[in-house]
Design an enzyme around this catalytic site. Structure first.
Site, short mmCIF file in Angstrom:
data_model
loop_
_atom_site.label_atom_id
_atom_site.label_comp_id
_atom_site.label_asym_id
_atom_site.label_seq_id
_atom_site.Cartn_x
_atom_site.Cartn_y
_atom_site.Cartn_z
N ARG A 1 0.85 -1.20 0.00
CA ARG A 1 0.00 0.00 0.00
C ARG A 1 0.88 1.25 0.00
O ARG A 1 1.44 1.64 1.03
CB ARG A 1 -0.91 0.01 1.23
CG ARG A 1 -1.71 1.28 1.40
CD ARG A 1 -2.77 1.46 0.37
NE ARG A 1 -3.81 0.44 0.49
CZ ARG A 1 -4.70 0.19 -0.47
NH1 ARG A 1 -4.65 0.86 -1.61
NH2 ARG A 1 -5.62 -0.75 -0.31
N ARG B 1 1.30 -6.61 -9.92
CA ARG B 1 1.81 -6.08 -8.64
C ARG B 1 1.90 -7.16 -7.55
O ARG B 1 2.37 -6.91 -6.45
CB ARG B 1 0.96 -4.91 -8.15
CG ARG B 1 -0.47 -5.29 -7.76
CD ARG B 1 -1.23 -4.08 -7.20
NE ARG B 1 -2.60 -4.45 -6.83
CZ ARG B 1 -3.43 -3.66 -6.17
NH1 ARG B 1 -3.05 -2.43 -5.82
NH2 ARG B 1 -4.65 -4.06 -5.86
N HIS C 1 0.66 3.53 -10.46
CA HIS C 1 -0.34 4.02 -9.49
C HIS C 1 0.36 4.77 -8.34
O HIS C 1 0.30 4.35 -7.18
CB HIS C 1 -1.10 2.79 -8.98
CG HIS C 1 -2.34 3.04 -8.21
ND1 HIS C 1 -2.36 3.76 -7.03
CD2 HIS C 1 -3.62 2.63 -8.42
CE1 HIS C 1 -3.59 3.78 -6.55
NE2 HIS C 1 -4.37 3.11 -7.36
N ASP D 1 -12.01 10.28 -6.58
CA ASP D 1 -11.54 9.12 -7.35
C ASP D 1 -11.91 9.40 -8.80
O ASP D 1 -12.98 9.03 -9.27
CB ASP D 1 -12.22 7.84 -6.83
CG ASP D 1 -11.49 6.60 -7.30
OD1 ASP D 1 -11.75 5.52 -6.72
OD2 ASP D 1 -10.66 6.70 -8.22
N GLU E 1 -1.91 9.22 -10.92
CA GLU E 1 -1.49 7.97 -11.55
C GLU E 1 -1.35 8.12 -13.06
O GLU E 1 -2.23 8.71 -13.72
CB GLU E 1 -2.50 6.88 -11.22
CG GLU E 1 -2.72 6.71 -9.72
CD GLU E 1 -4.02 6.03 -9.38
OE1 GLU E 1 -4.44 5.14 -10.16
OE2 GLU E 1 -4.63 6.38 -8.35
#
Ligand code: TA6
Length: 303
Positions: free
Chosen positions: A75, A101, A171, A216, A275
């Site tokens: 994270r 990832r 990201h 977002d 991102e």
């Protein structure tokens, strides 16, 4: 076992300022310390978890609650997202943001960079267990250069005969003084899909972006560089890009932060994601045998 592998890697890639060691959770890590910058990257997910140019403050955010496990994403830092962004539309069981990832990448080469930093080349070939969710032959190559700027270059090669489509993202989680006090420019007059407003398509006006709630936004058809002005940290972060037509801006704010087990309840003011992507209508259609390379360059300047 892991120690022997680290020793072998250290012998194979002997570059001044580069150390292979065991990071959090026993995961293999490369630490870089040069006159230009300090950096670190885990082989797990080829995940950049630190970048600090000489004389500057750390630029990337890592949650204190992040997990470091082979089956979990880290994270923070710069997760490498491939071959889909978000949930997989036709398979609810598939991992969020794809499998790149979550995989261990191979180191291909490490070399001094032209700006006094170090360049690390990594590769990811499909493990057998991903054919179900993504039945295509591909190869990922990822070049990370820790220097006066952080340069990221993700190449996707279609190793089969047939054309297929993919999404991708670098990201990036940036460390900020307080997300309520930063301004993001570069996305004025761009269209975006708001994931906090039922995926509605919106148009930003000529105002800069300030974060005042959970945000977002999937901006489409934008090739612009973005700038994060952070007066609290006395710095401006510029994210330039090539071959990327989408930009995502994300901050979880209060409720979403509380809902994430690997994110501290009080951490949401400390970060913002800007991102570098090709997602949604900007997904990439890749012909058999072709390669697509997306790049981001991240730099900081004092203000
Ligand atoms: O890029 C923003 C986003 O898609 C958000 O919707 C949020 O899910 C974030 O990615 C983190 O996703 P993750 O799977 O890493 O928890």
């Amino acid at each position: 076992m892991s120690l022997k592998i680290l020793e072998e890697l250290q012998q194979r890639f002997t570059v001044p300022g580069v150390v292979f060691n065991t990071g959090e959770g026993g995961l293999k890590r490369i630490e870089v310390q040069t006159p230009a910058a300090r950096g670190e990257i885990y082989l797990h997910g080829a995940h950049v978890t630190g970048y600090q140019p000489m004389g500057e403050q750390e630029m990337l955010f890592i949650s204190a609650k992040s997990q470091f496990a082979v089956d979990k994403p880290i994270r923070g830092g710069v997760p490498v997202i491939f071959p889909w962004f978000g949930a997989k539309s036709d398979d609810a069981r598939a991992p969020m943001h794809g499998f790149a990832r979550l995989a261990e990448w191979e180191v291909q080469s490490i070399a001094p960079a032209d700006d006094g930093g170090v360049t690390v080349d990594l590769r990811f070939l499909p493990p057998p267990n991903t054919s179900g969710s993504f039945p295509h032959a591909f190869e990922l190559s990822y070049r990370v250069s820790f220097g006066k700027s952080l340069r990221l270059s993700l190449a996707v090669r279609n190793a089969g005969p047939a054309s297929w489509k993919f999404e991708e993202a670098l990201h990036s989680y940036f460390a900020v003084s307080d997300v309520r006090n930063v301004v993001v420019t570069g996305l004025e007059n761009s269209q975006y899909i708001s994931k906090t407003q039922n995926m509605q398509r919106q148009q930003q006006g000529d105002e800069s972006l300030r974060i005042t709630q959970e945000t977002d936004r999937v901006y489409q058809n934008t090739t612009a560089a973005c700038v994060i002005d952070d007066p609290g940290m006395g710095r401006r972060i510029t994210i330039s890009k090539r071959e990327s037509r989408s930009t995502v801006v994300w901050n979880p704010w209060i409720d979403k932060a509380r809902a994430m087990a690997d994110f501290g309840d009080e951490e949401w003011p400390d970060m913002i994601c800007v991102e570098t992507c090709n997602v949604g209508e900007n997904a990439v259609q890749l012909a058999g045998g072709a390669e697509h390379r997306m790049e981001a360059e991240i730099r900081s300047e004092k203000v």
